[in-house]
Design a protein around this motif. Structure first.
Motif, PDB file in Angstrom:
ATOM      1  N   ASN A 115       6.174   3.018   3.782  1.00  0.00           N
ATOM      2  CA  ASN A 115       6.229   4.498   3.841  1.00  0.00           C
ATOM      3  C   ASN A 115       7.221   5.278   2.879  1.00  0.00           C
ATOM      4  N   LYS A 155      -2.796   0.674  -3.970  1.00  0.00           N
ATOM      5  CA  LYS A 155      -3.569  -0.618  -2.967  1.00  0.00           C
ATOM      6  C   LYS A 155      -3.885  -1.831  -3.157  1.00  0.00           C
ATOM      7  N   LYS A 215      -0.223   5.509  -0.689  1.00  0.00           N
ATOM      8  CA  LYS A 215      -1.308   6.546  -0.074  1.00  0.00           C
ATOM      9  C   LYS A 215      -0.968   7.038  -2.190  1.00  0.00           C
ATOM     10  N   LYS A 216      -3.049   7.008  -2.684  1.00  0.00           N
ATOM     11  CA  LYS A 216      -2.975   7.343  -3.590  1.00  0.00           C
ATOM     12  C   LYS A 216      -1.926   6.986  -4.552  1.00  0.00           C
ATOM     13  N   ASN A 234       0.624  -1.014   0.275  1.00  0.00           N
ATOM     14  CA  ASN A 234      -0.172   0.042   0.134  1.00  0.00           C
ATOM     15  C   ASN A 234       0.443   1.296   0.101  1.00  0.00           C
TER      16      ASN A 234
END
Length: 288
Positions: free
Chosen positions: A137, A55, A51-52, A49
């Protein structure tokens, strides 16, 4: 009961729609990723994942992951590589052995795609690979200031030069240096293409390098170097080194069947015959 099922389907559709709305230029694909349990599910999804951008929805029963991602920002290989780096094999990428070994016992799935893989560091640019919140991340990057494979190629060229000099002792030492360079490659710093080829040829690299380092027969060393050079050619084609590499051919080597090697210089210095036929051969490809 039917109305409950309908509501569940609607909720899932709304969830997927919301996800796709956040991700621009979305594409959705299904791929198999190996794992066992709910803990695996959390780790796999957190790894993939972004972000944006991406997914991942992994099903622990079917082992199928649904990937939805922005095709202008990332590709399937990059997502699967991130997941492999936290311990989970897919059809394209294998997790490093040491990372797999550090998974909780309940997460150590049967490695159906298992092959002997490279030993990788458990860190990515200073972050512990088990500290998922930090590393996962982190933006995905494939660019390199210094090519991670440069020391590997430099040691290959040094081995080639030892064979040109028909120096079996030096060839053995240079092979040991080459094996060390191969074993210290940080997989997470490779590009996607390099990663794929490196994993594919690693067994061949290690096997032939070890044989060169342990044999005292120069002819045997040269025979193993022929096999080694085949894998190095595949690797150099995807590595984009700073300087050109010359792919050269000797028609007399290998009992007249011919054999190839890589060189930093366009001039022919034959590693298969040394001074006996030093300039026998020609450059058949310049790799830039």
């Amino acid at each position: 009961m039917k109305s409950t099922n309908i509501l569940i389907v609607i909720a899932l559709l709304l969830s997927l729609t919301a996800c796709n709305a956040q991700i621009k230029n979305p594409i959705t694909e299904n791929v198999k990723i190996y794992g066992n349990c709910g803990m695996c599910e959390r780790t796999i999804e957190k790894a993939g994942n972004i972000k944006k951008i991406a997914k991942v929805d992994w099903n622990k029963d079917t082992k199928i992951a649904t990937l939805t991602y922005d095709t202008s920002k990332i590709n399937q290989d990059e997502i699967l590589k991130r997941i492999a780096l936290v311990g989970y094999d897919s059809e394209k990428f294998l997790a490093p052995d040491d990372v797999y070994a550090n998974l909780p016992e309940c997460c150590q799935y049967d490695r159906e795609k298992k092959t002997k893989t490279m030993k990788a560091e458990n860190t990515v640019e200073g972050y512990s690979i088990h500290n998922h919140d930090e590393i996962l991340n982190k933006p995905t990057e494939t660019t390199q200031d210094v090519n991670e494979l440069k020391p590997v190629f430099d040691n290959y060229f040094a081995l080639k030069d030892a064979l040109v000099k028909t120096d079996k002792s030096e060839a053995s030492l240079k092979a040991k240096d080459l094996l060390k360079a191969v074993n210290t490659v940080k997989m997470e710093k490779l590009s996607v293409d390099e990663h794929g080829v490196f994993m594919k040829v690693l067994d061949n690299l290690k096997s032939n390098i070890e044989k060169i380092s342990t044999t005292a027969n120069i002819e045997d060393q040269r025979k193993f170097f022929m096999n080694l050079s085949v894998s190095f050619y595949d690797l150099v084609k995807v590595s984009h080194l700073e300087n050109p590499v010359y792919y050269q051919h000797c028609p007399m080597a290998n009992d007249g069947k011919g054999a190839n090697w890589l060189s930093k210089e366009n001039n022919i210095r034959n590693p298969y015959f040394g001074s006996q036929m030093l300039t026998c051969g020609k450059t058949i490809e310049t790799i830039k």
